[in-house]
Design a protein around this motif. Structure first.
Motif, PDB file in Angstrom:
ATOM      1  N   ALA A 119      35.452  65.052  72.211  1.00 49.87           N
ATOM      2  CA  ALA A 119      36.747  65.662  72.523  1.00 49.87           C
ATOM      3  C   ALA A 119      36.815  67.088  71.994  1.00 49.87           C
ATOM      4  N   GLY A 120      36.289  67.298  70.788  1.00 41.50           N
ATOM      5  CA  GLY A 120      36.256  68.639  70.233  1.00 41.50           C
ATOM      6  C   GLY A 120      35.402  69.574  71.051  1.00 41.50           C
ATOM      7  N   SER A 121      34.281  69.064  71.530  1.00 45.98           N
ATOM      8  CA  SER A 121      33.393  69.889  72.352  1.00 45.98           C
ATOM      9  C   SER A 121      34.056  70.258  73.674  1.00 45.98           C
ATOM     10  N   ARG A 122      34.755  69.291  74.281  1.00 45.58           N
ATOM     11  CA  ARG A 122      35.467  69.596  75.530  1.00 45.58           C
ATOM     12  C   ARG A 122      36.558  70.639  75.289  1.00 45.58           C
ATOM     13  N   ALA A 123      37.263  70.502  74.169  1.00 45.25           N
ATOM     14  CA  ALA A 123      38.322  71.463  73.861  1.00 45.25           C
ATOM     15  C   ALA A 123      37.742  72.861  73.646  1.00 45.25           C
ATOM     16  N   ALA A 124      36.617  72.936  72.937  1.00 45.06           N
ATOM     17  CA  ALA A 124      35.963  74.230  72.740  1.00 45.06           C
ATOM     18  C   ALA A 124      35.479  74.802  74.064  1.00 45.06           C
ATOM     19  N   ALA A 125      34.891  73.946  74.892  1.00 41.62           N
ATOM     20  CA  ALA A 125      34.372  74.403  76.186  1.00 41.62           C
ATOM     21  C   ALA A 125      35.483  74.937  77.079  1.00 41.62           C
ATOM     22  N   ALA A 126      36.662  74.344  76.979  1.00 44.82           N
ATOM     23  CA  ALA A 126      37.778  74.762  77.828  1.00 44.82           C
ATOM     24  C   ALA A 126      38.270  76.165  77.503  1.00 44.82           C
TER      25      ALA A 126
ATOM     26  N   ASP B 151      34.830  81.740  82.725  1.00 42.42           N
ATOM     27  CA  ASP B 151      33.800  81.462  83.717  1.00 42.42           C
ATOM     28  C   ASP B 151      32.709  82.524  83.648  1.00 42.42           C
ATOM     29  N   GLY B 152      31.471  82.061  83.643  1.00 41.36           N
ATOM     30  CA  GLY B 152      30.351  82.979  83.669  1.00 41.36           C
ATOM     31  C   GLY B 152      29.996  83.618  82.358  1.00 41.36           C
ATOM     32  N   ASP B 153      30.671  83.246  81.273  1.00 40.75           N
ATOM     33  CA  ASP B 153      30.356  83.827  79.962  1.00 40.75           C
ATOM     34  C   ASP B 153      28.942  83.407  79.561  1.00 40.75           C
ATOM     35  N   PRO B 154      28.029  84.369  79.353  1.00 36.38           N
ATOM     36  CA  PRO B 154      26.654  83.994  78.994  1.00 36.38           C
ATOM     37  C   PRO B 154      26.528  83.459  77.578  1.00 36.38           C
ATOM     38  N   SER B 155      27.562  83.670  76.762  1.00 35.35           N
ATOM     39  CA  SER B 155      27.538  83.184  75.387  1.00 35.35           C
ATOM     40  C   SER B 155      28.885  82.523  75.079  1.00 35.35           C
TER      41      SER B 155
ATOM     42  N   HIS C  10      20.153  79.391  58.702  1.00 40.94           N
ATOM     43  CA  HIS C  10      21.450  79.043  59.272  1.00 40.94           C
ATOM     44  C   HIS C  10      21.441  78.955  60.793  1.00 40.94           C
ATOM     45  N   ALA C  11      20.270  78.982  61.399  1.00 44.08           N
ATOM     46  CA  ALA C  11      20.189  78.720  62.836  1.00 44.08           C
ATOM     47  C   ALA C  11      20.478  77.244  63.052  1.00 44.08           C
ATOM     48  N   ILE C  12      21.561  76.929  63.793  1.00 46.35           N
ATOM     49  CA  ILE C  12      21.949  75.538  63.969  1.00 46.35           C
ATOM     50  C   ILE C  12      21.282  74.938  65.204  1.00 46.35           C
ATOM     51  N   THR C  13      21.074  73.638  65.154  1.00 43.80           N
ATOM     52  CA  THR C  13      20.398  72.934  66.245  1.00 43.80           C
ATOM     53  C   THR C  13      21.350  72.078  67.068  1.00 43.80           C
ATOM     54  N   ARG C  14      22.583  71.890  66.610  1.00 41.29           N
ATOM     55  CA  ARG C  14      23.622  71.220  67.404  1.00 41.29           C
ATOM     56  C   ARG C  14      24.966  71.882  67.104  1.00 41.29           C
ATOM     57  N   TRP C  15      25.885  71.823  68.071  1.00 35.71           N
ATOM     58  CA  TRP C  15      27.180  72.478  67.961  1.00 35.71           C
ATOM     59  C   TRP C  15      28.101  71.892  69.021  1.00 35.71           C
ATOM     60  N   LEU C  16      29.373  72.292  68.988  1.00 34.89           N
ATOM     61  CA  LEU C  16      30.352  71.901  69.994  1.00 34.89           C
ATOM     62  C   LEU C  16      30.634  73.082  70.914  1.00 34.89           C
ATOM     63  N   GLY C  17      30.822  72.809  72.220  1.00 29.27           N
ATOM     64  CA  GLY C  17      31.137  73.866  73.167  1.00 29.27           C
ATOM     65  C   GLY C  17      30.490  73.621  74.512  1.00 29.27           C
ATOM     66  N   ARG C  18      30.649  74.572  75.409  1.00 30.61           N
ATOM     67  CA  ARG C  18      30.185  74.398  76.791  1.00 30.61           C
ATOM     68  C   ARG C  18      28.686  74.143  76.868  1.00 30.61           C
ATOM     69  N   ASP C  19      27.903  74.829  76.067  1.00 30.05           N
ATOM     70  CA  ASP C  19      26.447  74.672  76.119  1.00 30.05           C
ATOM     71  C   ASP C  19      25.927  73.770  75.008  1.00 30.05           C
TER      72      ASP C  19
ATOM     73  N   VAL D  44      30.929  79.840  65.838  1.00 27.30           N
ATOM     74  CA  VAL D  44      29.623  80.497  65.832  1.00 27.30           C
ATOM     75  C   VAL D  44      29.836  81.980  66.123  1.00 27.30           C
ATOM     76  N   SER D  45      29.483  82.828  65.166  1.00 22.41           N
ATOM     77  CA  SER D  45      29.846  84.242  65.249  1.00 22.41           C
ATOM     78  C   SER D  45      29.117  84.987  66.357  1.00 22.41           C
ATOM     79  N   THR D  46      27.977  84.470  66.812  1.00 18.97           N
ATOM     80  CA  THR D  46      27.231  85.146  67.880  1.00 18.97           C
ATOM     81  C   THR D  46      27.746  84.790  69.268  1.00 18.97           C
ATOM     82  N   ALA D  47      28.714  83.886  69.347  1.00 14.84           N
ATOM     83  CA  ALA D  47      29.294  83.503  70.630  1.00 14.84           C
ATOM     84  C   ALA D  47      30.644  84.193  70.821  1.00 14.84           C
ATOM     85  N   THR D  48      31.126  84.239  72.053  1.00 12.52           N
ATOM     86  CA  THR D  48      32.366  84.927  72.384  1.00 12.52           C
ATOM     87  C   THR D  48      33.583  84.134  71.898  1.00 12.52           C
ATOM     88  N   ASP D  49      34.498  84.798  71.226  1.00 13.14           N
ATOM     89  CA  ASP D  49      35.803  84.228  70.872  1.00 13.14           C
ATOM     90  C   ASP D  49      35.717  82.827  70.276  1.00 13.14           C
ATOM     91  N   SER D  50      34.774  82.637  69.350  1.00 16.39           N
ATOM     92  CA  SER D  50      34.613  81.309  68.772  1.00 16.39           C
ATOM     93  C   SER D  50      35.761  80.933  67.839  1.00 16.39           C
TER      94      SER D  50
END
Length: 293
Positions: free
Chosen positions: A110-117, A121-125, A192-201, A61-67
């Protein structure tokens, strides 16, 4: 089965072709307008055509940090889970499909956990990505997604049998569900606004939208990010694009994905582009692949 291949970071990811076996290939490309490739892919395949394959594409996701880091980590984690054995000959079809469904959900988690890792810490995006994945297992295909990356089945017999396996998690698809036409919905500003994704949030429910089919005629399985389908969305149109891609070069999976990426870049290459294909033929009751008629 081949141990698999995956795309991670570095300049090679700007245009990286993977061919774990001659019947499977994937290509990820930076496109024409982005400064880095936030797409990633991972592939495994058996030596025997159509026996077993795992195809995974993740779009950062291009609007998030280091995706770009999240997508690489997620694609590998998903592929590792889906590569675990799920033999069809040890269970009835309904039981096998239930096993596969659980595997896809576990793979997405598992993919979501890997992305979240990969998040600081504290990244708002925090970094996040979409997921599209498919498996081939002795003449059966199961495909699905979380987000708006896609899986298509494109049989040689004609565009009327072409289908998208799965359902977009996007505002465009919400509009389509409410009755708006596909072309109009996908042209809206929030399409292209997505309603589900993988990652911390990520949302709590990460069960992929799944669809399955038994291969009854030869064809192409395509897993791709929106950098490709932005320019060719409807399954019948994607079928036509695939026929052109096959005809342009030697018809091998590696040349086909190169042609698909060339098409997207020729249309402007506004996004990163990933295309993965497998050439799949029917599987007879004896458990042997049969040639195209």
């Amino acid at each position: 089965m081949d141990h698999g291949e995956s795309a991670h970071d570095g300049a090679a990811r700007n245009h990286l072709l993977l061919t774990p076996q001659p019947w499977v290939a994937g290509l990820t490309d930076i496109g024409r307008r982005h400064h880095r490739n936030e797409d990633a892919l991972a592939l495994t395949a058996s030596a025997e055509p159509a026996a077993r394959a795992v195809l995974v594409a993740c779009d950062g996701v291009s609007t998030a940090t280091d995706s770009h880091i999240a997508s690489a980590a997620a694609s590998q984690a998903v592929a590792e889970r889906l590569a675990q054995p799920m033999p069809r000959d040890e269970a009835g079809e309904d039981d096998w499909l239930a096993t596969v469904s659980r595997a896809f959900t576990e793979a997405a988690q598992a993919g979501s956990r890997a992305a979240a890792a990969t998040a600081a810490d504290g990244d708002p995006s925090p970094p996040s990505c979409t997921l599209a994945a498919a498996i081939v297992e002795q003449g059966m295909i199961v495909g699905g997604n979380v987000g708006d990356s896609r899986v298509y089945w494109l049989p040689d017999v004609g565009p009327q049998r072409a289908v998208q396996l799965g359902t977009d998690d996007s505002m465009a698809n919400e509009l389509i569900r409410r009755g708006m036409g596909r072309a109009e919905a996908e042209a809206t500003p929030t399409a292209h606004a997505i309603t589900r994704w993988l990652g911390r949030d990520a949302p709590e429910d990460l069960s992929p939208h799944l669809a399955h089919l038994r291969v009854e005629e030869p064809g192409w399985l395509l897993v791709c990010t929106d950098g490709l389908w932005n320019y060719c969305s409807d399954p019948a149109d994607v079928w036509d694009l695939m026929q052109r891609a096959v005809a342009q070069r030697d018809g091998t999976p590696g040349s086909v994905v190169e042609a698909l990426v060339d098409f997207a870049n020729g249309q402007g290459g506004a996004d990163n582009i990933t295309a993965i294909v497998a050439r799949v033929v029917p599987w007879d009751v004896a458990g042997q692949s049969v040639p195209a008629r």
